[in-house]
Design an enzyme around this catalytic site. Structure first.
Site, PDB file in Angstrom:
ATOM      1  N   HIS A  46       0.826  -1.206   0.000  1.00 23.90           N
ATOM      2  CA  HIS A  46       0.000   0.000   0.000  1.00 23.90           C
ATOM      3  C   HIS A  46       0.864   1.263   0.000  1.00 23.90           C
ATOM      4  CE1 HIS A  46      -3.791  -2.232   1.608  1.00 23.90           C
ATOM      5  NE2 HIS A  46      -3.732  -2.224   0.295  1.00 23.90           N
ATOM      6  N   CYS A 101       3.585 -11.949   2.444  1.00 22.53           N
ATOM      7  CA  CYS A 101       4.589 -11.854   3.502  1.00 22.53           C
ATOM      8  C   CYS A 101       4.604 -13.163   4.289  1.00 22.53           C
ATOM      9  CB  CYS A 101       4.262 -10.689   4.431  1.00 22.53           C
ATOM     10  SG  CYS A 101       5.318 -10.630   5.895  1.00 22.53           S
ATOM     11  N   GLU A 131      -5.552  -8.106   3.787  1.00 26.22           N
ATOM     12  CA  GLU A 131      -4.992  -9.184   4.619  1.00 26.22           C
ATOM     13  C   GLU A 131      -6.090  -9.946   5.353  1.00 26.22           C
ATOM     14  OE1 GLU A 131      -2.314  -9.962   8.557  1.00 26.22           O
ATOM     15  OE2 GLU A 131      -1.874  -8.112   7.440  1.00 26.22           O
ATOM     16  N   THR A 170      -1.813  -8.747  10.945  1.00 25.00           N
ATOM     17  CA  THR A 170      -0.443  -8.500  11.421  1.00 25.00           C
ATOM     18  C   THR A 170      -0.111  -7.026  11.613  1.00 25.00           C
ATOM     19  OG1 THR A 170       0.461  -8.418   9.163  1.00 25.00           O
ATOM     20  CG2 THR A 170       0.408 -10.582  10.251  1.00 25.00           C
ATOM     21  N   SER A 228      -3.002   2.216   4.068  1.00 25.01           N
ATOM     22  CA  SER A 228      -2.003   1.394   4.761  1.00 25.01           C
ATOM     23  C   SER A 228      -2.388   1.271   6.230  1.00 25.01           C
ATOM     24  CB  SER A 228      -0.614   2.033   4.634  1.00 25.01           C
ATOM     25  OG  SER A 228       0.289   1.456   5.561  1.00 25.01           O
ATOM     26  N   ASN A 230      -0.924  -0.284   8.778  1.00 25.19           N
ATOM     27  CA  ASN A 230       0.133  -0.052   9.780  1.00 25.19           C
ATOM     28  C   ASN A 230       0.490   1.429   9.891  1.00 25.19           C
ATOM     29  OD1 ASN A 230       3.082   0.433   8.550  1.00 25.19           O
ATOM     30  ND2 ASN A 230       1.972  -0.905   7.152  1.00 25.19           N
TER      31      ASN A 230
END
EC number: 1.17.7.4
Length: 316
Positions: A46, A101, A131, A170, A228, A230
Site C-alpha cells: 500500500h 509476507c 490481509e 499482522t 495502509s 500499519n
C-alpha cells in the site's frame, strides 16, 4: 533571515520491512525473468510511489485474476489472498508467484491448523482490508468470525464456546489488539491463541519508536498511504502516547504547515510500505524552512530477511 530552530525526532526503525522489501523484489525479478508485462493482483504493497515505480518497469495492477491474460505471469500481493485466488489462476494455467509476507502466511497456517482441529476461528482485524479478506478466505464460509473492537466481542455468536481459536491481522495496534484479546479470553476462557502474537515485528517496532518519541514531540508526521493499516495505526499510537498533533502524509507536499506554525519539536516516521526517499523529501522540506537538528530515536535493530519464492530464486 534566520530560520527558526527545530528539533526533528527521526524514528528508527521506520519504513520498509522485510516483507515489503521481498514483495517489491519479487515483482522486479518476475519482470526480469518473463519480461513485461507482469500482472499483479491488488497493489503489491500500500504505497502509491512504490506502485507507480513498478508500473514504470512493466507491472500491470489488476483487482482480480480474470483481468489478466492467461498467458502472462501473475503475482499475489504481500497482504495474502484467499484460497480461491490461486485456484482461479491454476484453472487458467497461469504462472503464479506468491509475494505474501511470510508472517501473513504463518497466520494462514495457524488458521488451517485450528480448522483441522475442529475449532471455529475468530479473526481480529479490519473488515475489507486485503490481509483480513485473505486470511478469512483460507477457510470455508462461516468458519471465521471477524471482530474489529473489544465491543464486538460481546455480540459474537459462536458455534461452541469450548471450541474456539483466534488469530489477528499482522498490522494492528499492539495496545488495541491486547484489549480485544483480553475481552475474548474473558468471555471465552477456553479460546486458543497463538503461542506468540500475530502482529508482526515491524509493526511492533515502529509503534514502539513512536511511543518513545511522542512525549518529546509537539507534532508527529507519519509517511504512509491512507489505505495502509500499519501507517494509520502509527498516527493513532502517536495520539494515544500524548502527542497533541499527528498527521498521516503520503508526500512532503501534504504537510500542513499552518498546523505546524510555531512548533519546535517534530517527530517523523514512516509506515512499513513507505520508501525512504519520501522520508528524505520531508526532511528536505523542513530544512528549507527551519534550522533543523535531527535527533535519531532508535528503539530496535532489524536484520530480518525473507527469501524470494523458489520459482525466482535461480534467476536472482
Amino acid at each position: 533571515m534566520t530560520k527558526p530552530a527545530l528539533t526533528l525526532h527521526l524514528a528508527a526503525p521506520r519504513g520498509f520491512c522485510a516483507g515489503v522489501d521481498r514483495a517489491i523484489r519479487i515483482v522486479e525479478l518476475a519482470i526480469e525473468k518473463w519480461g513485461a508485462p507482469v500482472y499483479v493482483r491488488h497493489e503489491i504493497v500500500h504505497n502509491r510511489t512504490v506502485v507507480e515505480g513498478l508500473r514504470a518497469k512493466g507491472a500491470v495492477f489488476v483487482e482480480e485474476v480474470h483481468e489478466a491474460p492467461a498467458d502472462r505471469p501473475i503475482v499475489f500481493s504481500a497482504h495474502g489472498v484467499a484460497k480461491s485466488v490461486p485456484a482461479e489462476a491454476a484453472a487458467r494455467n497461469m504462472i503464479q508467484v506468491d509475494a505474501t509476507c511470510p508472517l501473513v502466511t504463518k497466520v494462514h497456517i495457524e488458521a488451517a491448523r485450528h480448522h483441522e482441529n475442529g475449532l471455529q476461528l475468530v479473526m481480529i482485524g479490519h473488515a475489507g482490508h486485503p490481509e483480513t479478506v485473505g486470511t478469512m478466505g483460507q477457510l470455508p464460509p462461516g468458519e471465521v468470525l471477524l471482530v474489529e473492537t473489544a465491543e464486538d466481542v460481546a455480540t459474537l455468536q459462536v458455534r461452541d464456546p469450548q471450541k474456539l481459536a483466534f488469530v489477528t491481522q499482522t498490522t494492528l495496534s499492539v495496545d488495541d489488539t491486547a484489549d480485544i484479546v483480553a475481552a475474548l479470553q474473558a468471555r471465552f476462557p477456553a479460546i486458543h491463541g497463538p503461542a506468540r502474537e500475530d502482529i508482526c515485528y515491524a509493526t511492533t517496532n515502529r509503534q514502539m519508536a513512536v511511543k518513545a518519541m511522542a512525549p518529546s514531540c509537539e507534532a508527529i508526521l507519519v509517511v504512509g498511504a491512507p489505505n495502509s493499516s500499519n501507517s494509520r495505526r502509527l498516527v493513532e499510537v502517536a495520539r494515544k502516547a500524548g502527542c497533541p498533533y499527528a498527521q498521516l502524509i503520503q508526500t512532503a507536499a501534504e504537510i500542513d504547515w499552518r498546523a505546524l506554525e510555531g512548533v519546535r519539536s517534530v517527530g517523523l516516521t514512516a509506515g512499513a510500505s513507505a520508501p525512504e526517499e519520501l522520508v528524505n523529501e520531508v526532511l528536505d522540506a523542513f530544512r528549507a524552512r527551519h534550522d533543523v537538528t535531527v535527533l535519531p530515536v532508535v528503539t530496535a535493530e532489524e536484520n530480518v530477511e525473507f527469501k524470494v519464492p523458489r520459482i525466482l530464486r535461480e534467476h536472482a
